[in-house]
Motif scaffolding. Structure first.
Motif, PDB file in Angstrom:
ATOM      1  N   ARG A 290       0.835  -1.210   0.000  1.00 45.84           N
ATOM      2  CA  ARG A 290       0.000   0.000   0.000  1.00 45.84           C
ATOM      3  C   ARG A 290       0.867   1.256   0.000  1.00 45.84           C
ATOM      4  O   ARG A 290       1.946   1.275   0.572  1.00 45.84           O
ATOM      5  CB  ARG A 290      -0.914   0.034   1.223  1.00 45.84           C
ATOM      6  N   SER A 291       0.322   2.300  -0.606  1.00 50.32           N
ATOM      7  CA  SER A 291       0.940   3.625  -0.568  1.00 50.32           C
ATOM      8  C   SER A 291      -0.092   4.657  -0.995  1.00 50.32           C
ATOM      9  O   SER A 291      -0.939   4.367  -1.843  1.00 50.32           O
ATOM     10  CB  SER A 291       2.152   3.699  -1.506  1.00 50.32           C
ATOM     11  N   PRO A 292      -0.036   5.874  -0.427  1.00 48.66           N
ATOM     12  CA  PRO A 292      -0.901   6.943  -0.911  1.00 48.66           C
ATOM     13  C   PRO A 292      -0.379   7.583  -2.193  1.00 48.66           C
ATOM     14  O   PRO A 292      -1.034   8.456  -2.759  1.00 48.66           O
ATOM     15  CB  PRO A 292      -0.891   7.949   0.250  1.00 48.66           C
ATOM     16  N   GLU A 293       0.802   7.156  -2.650  1.00 49.63           N
ATOM     17  CA  GLU A 293       1.407   7.713  -3.857  1.00 49.63           C
ATOM     18  C   GLU A 293       1.352   6.689  -4.978  1.00 49.63           C
ATOM     19  O   GLU A 293       1.889   5.590  -4.855  1.00 49.63           O
ATOM     20  CB  GLU A 293       2.855   8.123  -3.580  1.00 49.63           C
ATOM     21  N   GLN A 294       0.706   7.068  -6.079  1.00 48.26           N
ATOM     22  CA  GLN A 294       0.514   6.134  -7.184  1.00 48.26           C
ATOM     23  C   GLN A 294       1.844   5.611  -7.715  1.00 48.26           C
ATOM     24  O   GLN A 294       1.994   4.417  -8.007  1.00 48.26           O
ATOM     25  CB  GLN A 294      -0.261   6.812  -8.314  1.00 48.26           C
ATOM     26  N   GLY A 295       2.828   6.493  -7.853  1.00 51.40           N
ATOM     27  CA  GLY A 295       4.117   6.084  -8.388  1.00 51.40           C
ATOM     28  C   GLY A 295       4.783   5.016  -7.545  1.00 51.40           C
ATOM     29  O   GLY A 295       5.312   4.027  -8.073  1.00 51.40           O
ATOM     30  N   VAL A 330      -6.557   7.457  -3.043  1.00 52.91           N
ATOM     31  CA  VAL A 330      -7.775   8.272  -3.036  1.00 52.91           C
ATOM     32  C   VAL A 330      -7.467   9.665  -2.500  1.00 52.91           C
ATOM     33  O   VAL A 330      -6.776   9.810  -1.487  1.00 52.91           O
ATOM     34  CB  VAL A 330      -8.854   7.608  -2.147  1.00 52.91           C
ATOM     35  N   THR A 331      -7.990  10.682  -3.178  1.00 52.86           N
ATOM     36  CA  THR A 331      -7.986  12.046  -2.652  1.00 52.86           C
ATOM     37  C   THR A 331      -9.429  12.406  -2.328  1.00 52.86           C
ATOM     38  O   THR A 331     -10.275  12.472  -3.227  1.00 52.86           O
ATOM     39  CB  THR A 331      -7.415  13.038  -3.673  1.00 52.86           C
ATOM     40  N   PHE A 332      -9.729  12.588  -1.049  1.00 52.56           N
ATOM     41  CA  PHE A 332     -11.096  12.913  -0.658  1.00 52.56           C
ATOM     42  C   PHE A 332     -11.431  14.367  -0.997  1.00 52.56           C
ATOM     43  O   PHE A 332     -10.531  15.200  -1.176  1.00 52.56           O
ATOM     44  CB  PHE A 332     -11.317  12.617   0.821  1.00 52.56           C
TER      45      PHE A 332
END
Length: 414
Positions: A290-295, A330-332
């Protein structure tokens, strides 16, 4: 329109509701085992429905079993939704998901107590099969609602005993008649425990969730040769278990190499033939990255797959990799994030911006409507464990913020 900060929910009533729901599908160590579409799930749904009826809400159910309890607004507008899920892990806690559903119900009960009316209708939601513990993937029914999965795909999912999702939903009596995804949503709020240690460690009562991590679940199958552990020379073994051990270490190294903002581990493991004195001939296991950064997420997936094939080649193992779960970071909705942050500030609760480390129904609904999450701490960051715990004060603070944020977006009349 923001209401006065003196308006608060009834903390004792909320806590009593949480404890009453926890009596259904009790675990063996103080938590819950209320897996989706079990008899316990059906019983929990009936209790929730009775509470909604007592609060004057009108219940709708779609063909995936998602429950929508509506409080009418004064105008014919798209509703403001709030909710989460009532299903649990096999060894789950009393608050994961449940706080979001019963906190939303408490918001409505408080509105009833105070005679508050809103322009937009308000809907309290219980999404089916958020956990994915019995039927993979997780967030299944909200995924159908958002158009991520087809309904045929979802209803064909099998549990470990080979039972079909669609059959089990019918068996417990919660197949509704609404078309999945036909409902209009003005905004969606999901209250949830953090499921991590950050808020407690920082001494904050409220997490304002700005982003959600993306993830890949990669199911890896290694195939070697079953053989006697005592009589097979070390140099002649084709040990699938050894391959899994080496890949497990590589997953950890890969996640560490992408710090900060990356995590990874091996979760579910199935070893065959799983005998004390037999070298494993086949291992099936799931890597969760998992990561909040797509790259970073994309890089990690590629590195994990290359590492798995390299280990397998070195040990003479067969190797296949199947993605069994995925969603992008995801960006809320920034506007709703601002509403939640302002509500926490008005109410005097300490707060901080936070990234959700877990997947939630809000991550899928965010694809089709403005969505945001509110989080409260949990003790030691422990979740998906029967020892999961929160305080009544944390539950109340999160629900107070939910109340004020929803009222602002729904538009208070008078």
């Amino acid at each position: 329109m923001a209401v006065g900060e003196n308006i608060r929910i009834n903390p004792a009533r909320l806590w009593d509701s949480l404890m009453a729901m926890a009596q259904i599908g009790p675990g063996i160590a103080g938590g819950n085992n209320r897996q989706t579409l079990t008899d316990a799930d059906g019983e929990g749904r009936h209790l929730f429905a009775r509470w909604c009826d007592a609060a004057g809400l009108t219940m709708g159910v779609d063909t995936m079993g998602n429950m929508f309890a509506t409080r009418a607004g004064t105008e014919d507008l798209a509703p403001v939704y709030m909710g989460s899920h009532l299903d649990t892990q096999p060894t789950g806690g009393k608050y994961d998901g449940v706080l979001g559903v019963l906190g939303a119900l408490e918001v409505v009960r408080t509105m009833n107590d105070l005679g508050i009316r809103t322009r937009h209708p308000i809907v309290v939601t219980n999404w089916t099969n958020e956990e994915g513990a019995r039927f993979a993937p997780a967030m299944l029914a909200s995924g159908v609602f958002a158009g991520i999965h087809t309904e045929d795909y979802a209803k064909a999912r099998l549990d470990p005993e080979g039972l079909r999702f669609g059959d089990e939903l019918a068996r417990i009596g919660w197949v509704g008649d609404e078309v999945v995804g036909a409902r209009k949503i003005h905004a969606m709020f999901e209250l949830h425990i953090e499921q991590g240690p950050i808020l407690e460690a920082e001494g904050r009562e409220i997490g304002v969730v700005t982003h959600g991590q993306g993830l890949w679940w990669l199911e890896i199958t290694l195939t070697g040769k079953d053989a006697h552990t005592g009589s097979t020379p070390m140099a002649m073994r084709v040990n699938a278990g050894l391959g899994m051990a080496r890949i497990t270490e590589r997953v950890h190294q890969i996640a560490m190499s992408h710090q900060p903002g990356a995590v990874g581990a091996v979760g579910q493991v199935k070893v065959f033939p799983n005998s004390r004195n037999v070298i494993p001939g086949r291992v099936v296991f799931t890597v969760d990255i998992r990561s909040p950064e797509q790259g970073k997420l994309d890089l990690m997936r590629g590195e994990v797959e290359r590492a798995a094939h390299a280990v397998a080649a070195e040990l003479g193992l067969g190797c296949s990799i199947e993605p069994v779960g995925h969603f992008d970071p995801v960006t809320f909705d920034p506007g709703l994030v601002g509403v939640v942050r302002s509500a926490a500030e008005r109410l005097g609760y300490s707060h901080m911006d936070i990234v959700s480390g877990a997947g939630h129904d809000a991550c899928w609904i965010n694809r089709v409507a403005p969505t945001v999450m509110v989080m409260c701490p949990c003790v030691g960051g422990l979740s998906h464990n029967e020892a999961e715990e929160i305080s009544p004060e944390w539950a109340a603070a999160g629900t107070d913020v939910l109340l004020h944020a929803v009222l602002e977006v729904a538009g208070v009349v008078g």
